[in-house]
Write a protein that holds these residues in place. Structure first.
Motif, short mmCIF file in Angstrom:
data_model
loop_
_atom_site.label_atom_id
_atom_site.label_comp_id
_atom_site.label_asym_id
_atom_site.label_seq_id
_atom_site.Cartn_x
_atom_site.Cartn_y
_atom_site.Cartn_z
N LEU A 10 0.88 -1.21 -0.03
CA LEU A 10 0.08 0.04 -0.08
C LEU A 10 0.77 1.21 -0.12
O LEU A 10 0.45 2.25 -0.53
CB LEU A 10 -0.81 -0.09 1.21
N SER A 11 1.85 1.14 0.80
CA SER A 11 2.72 2.48 0.82
C SER A 11 4.16 1.98 1.02
O SER A 11 4.32 0.93 1.65
CB SER A 11 2.29 3.47 1.97
N GLY A 12 5.17 2.76 0.69
CA GLY A 12 6.63 2.59 1.08
C GLY A 12 7.08 1.75 -0.29
O GLY A 12 6.40 1.41 -1.24
N VAL A 58 16.43 -9.71 -8.68
CA VAL A 58 16.36 -8.43 -7.95
C VAL A 58 15.54 -7.71 -8.10
O VAL A 58 15.16 -7.38 -9.37
CB VAL A 58 17.70 -7.65 -7.80
N GLY A 59 14.45 -7.18 -7.24
CA GLY A 59 13.13 -6.26 -7.73
C GLY A 59 12.98 -5.38 -6.68
O GLY A 59 13.10 -5.66 -5.40
N ILE A 60 12.45 -4.42 -7.15
CA ILE A 60 12.07 -3.24 -5.83
C ILE A 60 10.42 -3.32 -6.28
O ILE A 60 9.71 -3.00 -7.20
CB ILE A 60 12.45 -1.86 -6.20
N GLU A 65 1.61 -2.70 -6.11
CA GLU A 65 2.18 -3.65 -6.79
C GLU A 65 2.07 -4.98 -5.79
O GLU A 65 2.05 -4.85 -4.52
CB GLU A 65 3.59 -3.68 -6.98
N LEU A 66 1.83 -6.23 -6.48
CA LEU A 66 1.62 -7.42 -5.60
C LEU A 66 2.88 -8.25 -5.97
O LEU A 66 2.97 -8.38 -7.16
CB LEU A 66 0.30 -8.24 -5.96
N VAL A 67 3.49 -8.74 -5.10
CA VAL A 67 4.33 -9.78 -5.12
C VAL A 67 3.77 -11.26 -4.67
O VAL A 67 3.34 -11.33 -3.67
CB VAL A 67 5.76 -9.51 -4.28
N LEU A 80 12.88 -0.74 2.13
CA LEU A 80 13.44 0.69 2.01
C LEU A 80 13.01 1.77 2.48
O LEU A 80 13.63 2.91 2.61
CB LEU A 80 13.80 0.61 0.21
N ASP A 81 11.67 1.79 3.04
CA ASP A 81 10.85 2.73 3.49
C ASP A 81 10.12 2.09 4.83
O ASP A 81 9.91 1.05 4.78
CB ASP A 81 10.13 3.63 2.55
#
Length: 148
Positions: A10-12, A58-60, A65-67, A80-81
């Motif tokens: 949702l955020s970050g 590697v992915g950000i 987005e859904l992983v 990262l946040d």
């Protein structure tokens, strides 16, 4: 351990590092569990030389987005946040046996029996299976159905 997993962010932001399950032989799985010994963010190829033969992805992950992480897939993740997300671990026919293996490794006998006693957790295929709306699926009493 042994469950499929998804996370909707949702955020970050999150950084994910993955290895294919076909690289399990090169990723130094901890013998008594589902963890892996190398740090995917600071791999030590001197200590874990086979790791250099494993292909890392590697992915950000960004908000919205859904992983999806399949059961048994070696991975590492770090924020990262500050983040907010919705996630779920689950067992289905694609990973039931991986999950059961992990239940045996961790001496979780009650859970293992629940999935294998043939009545507590119904499993199988129904030849008359048809698409269902979520509400119908959610309200179905699965134990009363017969399976092929």
């Amino acid at each position: 351990a042994g469950t499929n997993f998804w996370l909707y962010l949702l955020s970050g932001r999150k950084e994910w590092r993955f290895y294919s399950r076909r690289d399990l032989v090169n990723t130094y799985q901890f013998p008594a569990g589902a963890h892996f010994l190398p740090d995917v963010f600071a791999p030590n190829f001197s200590k874990f030389p086979l790791l250099r033969h494993a292909e890392m992805y590697v992915g950000i992950q960004e908000p919205g987005e859904l992983v999806f992480i399949p059961a048994g897939n070696p991975h590492g993740v770090r924020n990262l946040d500050n983040i907010h997300g919705v996630s779920m671990n689950y067992v289905d026919s694609s990973n039931m046996w991986i999950y059961l293996w992990h239940m045996l490794e961790s001496n979780t006998w009650r859970t293992f029996e629940m999935f294998t006693d043939g009545s507590t957790f119904p499993h199988g295929i129904r030849s008359g299976q048809r698409p269902m709306a979520f509400g119908e699926w959610k309200s179905t009493y699965w134990k009363e159905l017969t399976y092929d």
